[in-house]
Design an enzyme around this catalytic site. Structure first.
Site, PDB file in Angstrom:
ATOM      1  N   LYS A 190      89.794  66.803-112.199  1.00  0.00           N
ATOM      2  CA  LYS A 190      88.572  67.481-112.627  1.00  0.00           C
ATOM      3  C   LYS A 190      87.423  66.480-112.618  1.00  0.00           C
ATOM      4  O   LYS A 190      87.486  65.445-113.289  1.00  0.00           O
ATOM      5  CB  LYS A 190      88.755  68.064-114.033  1.00  0.00           C
ATOM      6  CG  LYS A 190      87.578  68.895-114.525  1.00  0.00           C
ATOM      7  CD  LYS A 190      87.903  69.525-115.884  1.00  0.00           C
ATOM      8  CE  LYS A 190      86.781  70.400-116.378  1.00  0.00           C
ATOM      9  NZ  LYS A 190      87.100  71.027-117.678  1.00  0.00           N
TER      10      LYS A 190
ATOM     11  N   GLY B  94      83.132  75.289-111.406  1.00  0.00           N
ATOM     12  CA  GLY B  94      82.409  75.916-112.505  1.00  0.00           C
ATOM     13  C   GLY B  94      81.017  75.354-112.645  1.00  0.00           C
ATOM     14  O   GLY B  94      80.509  74.650-111.766  1.00  0.00           O
ATOM     15  N   GLY B  95      80.398  75.668-113.785  1.00  0.00           N
ATOM     16  CA  GLY B  95      79.026  75.223-113.999  1.00  0.00           C
ATOM     17  C   GLY B  95      78.898  73.749-114.286  1.00  0.00           C
ATOM     18  O   GLY B  95      77.828  73.153-114.061  1.00  0.00           O
TER      19      GLY B  95
ATOM     20  N   ALA C 174      81.855  71.348-113.701  1.00  0.00           N
ATOM     21  CA  ALA C 174      82.801  70.469-113.005  1.00  0.00           C
ATOM     22  C   ALA C 174      83.490  71.216-111.870  1.00  0.00           C
ATOM     23  O   ALA C 174      83.422  72.449-111.761  1.00  0.00           O
ATOM     24  CB  ALA C 174      83.832  69.924-113.990  1.00  0.00           C
TER      25      ALA C 174
ATOM     26  N   ASP D  77      86.834  77.845-127.387  1.00  0.00           N
ATOM     27  CA  ASP D  77      86.560  78.590-126.153  1.00  0.00           C
ATOM     28  C   ASP D  77      87.850  79.238-125.638  1.00  0.00           C
ATOM     29  O   ASP D  77      88.158  79.179-124.444  1.00  0.00           O
ATOM     30  CB  ASP D  77      85.952  77.670-125.091  1.00  0.00           C
ATOM     31  CG  ASP D  77      85.247  78.458-123.971  1.00  0.00           C
ATOM     32  OD1 ASP D  77      84.925  79.643-124.201  1.00  0.00           O
ATOM     33  OD2 ASP D  77      85.034  77.888-122.884  1.00  0.00           O
TER      34      ASP D  77
END
Length: 468
Positions: free
Chosen positions: A36, A16-17, A19, A130
């Site tokens: 992660k 992702g942006g 991790a 989120d």
């Protein structure tokens, strides 16, 4: 990237942006885990490192079946990493990419499990902020888990650990207060869950726009279509649940995840809910027939069997040829008719028709006498018929061996083709000359009704006619 002593990376799962997520082995316990790691270029950014630490702490404080558990956290060689349980399954986003929409009862069962996870997090003072399909995992056993608490807000304690005035979250699933940059509470997560449920029911995102500002405007002002206008199979009770969750005024929404969960339980019932929960693993199957089955409007909660709805191409490919017994019956009837016609008008038999100037005929049984069974309306002058037969017999063509009842009918335009009899057949009836026809025509004093269909003759052995 180097493996740390206790964790051995097997493969990259997603990036992702902020991790990268790896599938790894925890060497000390010899088990599969999810590792992660924050992107290397973000490790010097205090905002990202602080948020990463916050996510680890928030998730580590939670221990619930419907939340992905955090096993370990640390910084080593300048790399921030968080170790979590590895979920064998798919994200709800991946499921939606294949199934759109999802059966309404199964969608409610998924939302029910999300509510249970949120209920636990909210009780710990954590607002996720989120909730979206990409942050919901579905296991192969049908368990739904919330993950990625990177934007979580800790509401307990004297300090709120994220800036309440900042706009954080995924725009498509933000609550109106998030979009305004206002302070959020647990009801913000319930609005986001209502948005997810709307998408599960309809296959559409309710607030989609052309750009970021368009999405924000839709969240604040757009009147979204009613669910049943998009998908009439969704029951009214399910539509009401989503409508309450998506109320722009937070005071009109469900006030807690528990209230949301209990509304689903009242709608489905405990038995219906259990049946729907048992169908969740089917979502991970990649069989087209099963997918179409779950898109049908049949209720899983009522125990009714789900209907298979195959695509037209699949149905055409598997359609078995239909049996048409009537074709065989018609063919046999046609063959039987041809055989009867051959028997009636075959070699050695004569049919008198109006095409040659001789009236059409009705069949007569061979066992009847010369005039037995004749319709008086067809022949009213027996002497004329006998005279006609005598003349034909005196022409030198031999005795007359065929007799037919005569009916006056209009002549057709096309003469019937003459038929030849084989050498072994009995002598044919002699053709009648024009003068003889003239003498025979004033037979009936009253014209009889024409027969609508000329009928083929049947040969009859004639009896000798006495001389007048």
């Amino acid at each position: 990237m180097t493996d740390h002593s206790n964790y051995k990376v097997i493969q990259t799962v997603a990036s992702g942006g902020t991790a990268v997520l790896y599938k790894a082995i925890q060497v000390s316990l010899d088990r599969v885990v999810a590792l992660k790691r924050l992107h290397q270029h973000l490790t010097t950014d205090e905002n990202f490192t602080r948020r990463f630490v916050l996510e680890a702490k928030a998730a580590a404080s939670l221990d619930h079946e419907n939340i992905v558990r955090v096993i370990d956290f640390g910084v080593e060689d300048g790399e921030y990493q968080m170790v979590m349980e590895f979920v064998e399954g798919e994200s709800l986003r991946e499921v939606l990419d294949r199934w759109r929409p999802i059966n309404h009862d199964i969608a409610l069962a998924i939302a029910h499990q999300i509510c249970r996870g949120l209920e636990h997090a909210h009780a710990k003072g954590i607002v996720h902020r989120d909730i979206k399909p990409g942050n919901i995992m579905v296991t192969k056993s049908g368990v739904v888990k919330i993950t990625d608490f990177g934007l979580a807000k800790l509401t307990q304690g004297s300090t709120v650990q994220t800036a309440s005035e900042s706009i954080l979250g995924t725009p498509l699933y933000m609550s109106p207060e998030q979009a305004f940059g206002e302070s959020v509470d647990q009801r913000s997560d319930l609005f986001s869950l209502g948005t997810v449920l709307y998408e599960l029911f309809t296959g559409r995102q309710p607030f989609a726009g052309e750009n970021y500002m368009g999405v924000i405007q839709n969240i604040l002002k757009k009147e979204i279509p009613n669910i049943r206008e998009v998908n009439p199979n969704v029951p009214e009770g399910a539509e009401e649940i989503v409508g309450k969750a998506l109320a722009r005024n937070r005071e009109e929404r469900f006030q807690s995840a528990r209230a949301f969960r209990e509304a689903i339980e009242r709608l489905l019932g405990i038995e219906g809910l259990n049946r729907s929960l048992g169908m969740i693993p089917v979502l991970l199957e990649r069989n087209t027939d099963t997918r179409m089955m779950l898109r049908s409007g049949t209720s899983v909660a009522t125990g009714s069997p789900l209907r298979h709805r195959k695509s037209p191409s699949s149905a055409m490919a598997r359609r078995k040829p239909k049996k048409r017994p009537w074709v065989a019956i018609m063919a046999l009837t046609l063959l039987a008719g041809c055989g009867a016609g051959y028997f009636l008008v075959g070699p050695g038999r004569t049919m008198l028709t109006a095409a040659t100037g001789i009236p059409a005929v009705r069949p007569m049984t061979q066992t009847a006498g010369m005039t037995d069974g004749l319709d008086p309306g067809m022949i009213e002058n027996r002497a004329d018929l006998e005279s006609l037969l005598d003349n034909r017999s005196s022409d030198g063509h031999g005795p007359v061996d065929t007799i037919a009842s005569v009916v006056t009918t209009p002549a057709t335009d096309e003469p019937a083709p003459p038929e030849k009899s084989p050498a072994t057949a009995a002598p044919e009836t002699a053709a009648v000359s024009a003068p003889e026809r003239a003498a025979a025509e004033p037979v009936a004093t009253e014209p009889a009704k024409p027969d609508p269909v000329p009928v083929q003759t049947m040969p009859v052995q004639a009896k000798p006619v006495p001389e007048p």
